[in-house]
Write an enzyme that holds these catalytic residues in place. Sequence first.
Site, short mmCIF file in Angstrom:
data_model
loop_
_atom_site.label_atom_id
_atom_site.label_comp_id
_atom_site.label_asym_id
_atom_site.label_seq_id
_atom_site.Cartn_x
_atom_site.Cartn_y
_atom_site.Cartn_z
CE LYS A 49 -41.90 49.10 6.79
NZ LYS A 49 -40.93 49.39 5.57
CD GLU A 91 -39.37 47.83 16.91
OE1 GLU A 91 -40.26 47.75 17.93
OE2 GLU A 91 -39.69 47.25 16.19
CB SER A 104 -42.45 46.93 -1.36
OG SER A 104 -40.92 47.66 -1.59
C1 LIG Z 1 -40.33 48.59 5.39
C2 LIG Z 1 -39.86 48.20 3.93
C3 LIG Z 1 -39.61 46.75 3.19
C4 LIG Z 1 -39.16 46.24 4.11
O1 LIG Z 1 -40.28 45.03 4.80
P1 LIG Z 1 -40.37 44.07 4.70
O2 LIG Z 1 -41.41 43.87 5.41
O3 LIG Z 1 -39.50 42.62 4.49
O4 LIG Z 1 -41.67 44.12 3.45
C5 LIG Z 1 -40.11 46.63 1.94
N1 LIG Z 1 -40.31 48.00 0.52
C6 LIG Z 1 -40.42 49.19 1.83
C7 LIG Z 1 -41.38 50.33 1.07
C8 LIG Z 1 -40.58 49.31 2.98
O5 LIG Z 1 -40.90 50.38 3.66
#
Ligand SMILES: *Cc1c(COP(=O)(O)O)cnc(C)c1O
Length: 403
Positions: free
Chosen positions: A97, A119, A386
């Site tokens: 993010k 938000e 992610s």
């Molecule tokens: C917020 C988050 C997601 C989901 O958000 P996307 O916009 O679908 O990528 C996925 N993995 C992590 C680690 C997150 O913090």
Amino acid sequence: MTQHDHPTPYRADADGFFGEFGGAALPPFLVEPIAEVAAAYATASQDPEFIDELQALLSKYVGRPSLLYFAENLTRELGGARVYLKREDLNHTGAHKINHCLGEALLAKRMGKTKLIAETGAGQHGVALATAAALVGLECEIHMGAIDVAKQHPNVVRMELLGATVVTVEEGGRSLKEAVDSAFAVYAGAPDEYFFAIGSVVGPHPYPSMVRDFQSVVGREARAQILEAEGRLPDVLVASVGGGSNAMGLFDAFLTDESVRIVGVEPGGEGLDGDRHAATMTLGTPGTLHGMRTRVLQGADGEPSPVHSIASGLDYPGVGPQHVHLAELGRAEYVSVSDAETLAAFRALSRIEGIIPALESSHALAHVMRLAPTLPADAVIVANLSGRGDKDVDYVAELIREG
Ligand SMILES: *Cc1c(COP(=O)(O)O)cnc(C)c1O
């Protein structure tokens, strides 16, 4: 990095439509401020100075490029395709993010705004945005439902330590939906001061394209890294899909490589036959949500349905419009995995590779664990890890105790 650099049938048109999806369905009071963001981004995305400034922060502050890690133990254990993990968990703040939050913060500054507003549900977007605001020198105001404030207390503390103001929303269900309304109301009252920073590839144009562009560094790096490591493109990409930003970030650089199969993994929760899931791509129907035309999990009255996932970052009743378009074109496919499969993948990666993944990312890993054994040993999978799972360990311990 922009949609003009390599035009493809997969990109949005000038009005932000991916086929029939996307656009900007806004109440009159938001039309002007959001159009201003679109115009500013159209210019910034062509400005080498803006692109270089963002790239410098990504390398000096976030720690990019992130590793593309060959998961040798996991590959051996699964007995099939070679599995590579794009290590977004190693970024500063521990997830992908930060990539788009820094982009949005720099754009806000360039537009002469003094405050970022957003938000947050679980608080992950709020923390990443507060981090970017602290670095770039902007104020930050995060709206959060009272229920989430209580549930996600550590993230509230983090945001405040980072200098953000957390506004507790006591209206209605006191959750994400009310937090969105509350933040938009403040924004609409002072659009000259505020920049609205959306946390995924969702919302009105230009956000789905802009957030994708900011995240596309993930796929550009991964493409170069896999060519270096394997001398060829991967056979399959796998990423979790909530709003869809980490997935679009990985997918974007490979969209015109038609040999590369693209798979998004949605939260199947407790099963698709009940209502305890958030599998919007699989079970959503066309509708309008948060300023975009997309697929929505909705009731007969058109109200978004309550959704559930073991991963709080994935429980969203909509999805980025570009994903809907990619599915309709047959360029990407979307599957779901259950909470139980996700938890098993979370535990497996921790034990087998010594990497504790976020529960969101564990959705992608769960699908990799299904898929890899069905592919030949010379096949290559790249999955987006992610984020890291430190934030999830207390919750997982509780789930394991409850059995
Ligand atoms: C917020 C988050 C997601 C989901 O958000 P996307 O916009 O679908 O990528 C996925 N993995 C992590 C680690 C997150 O913090």
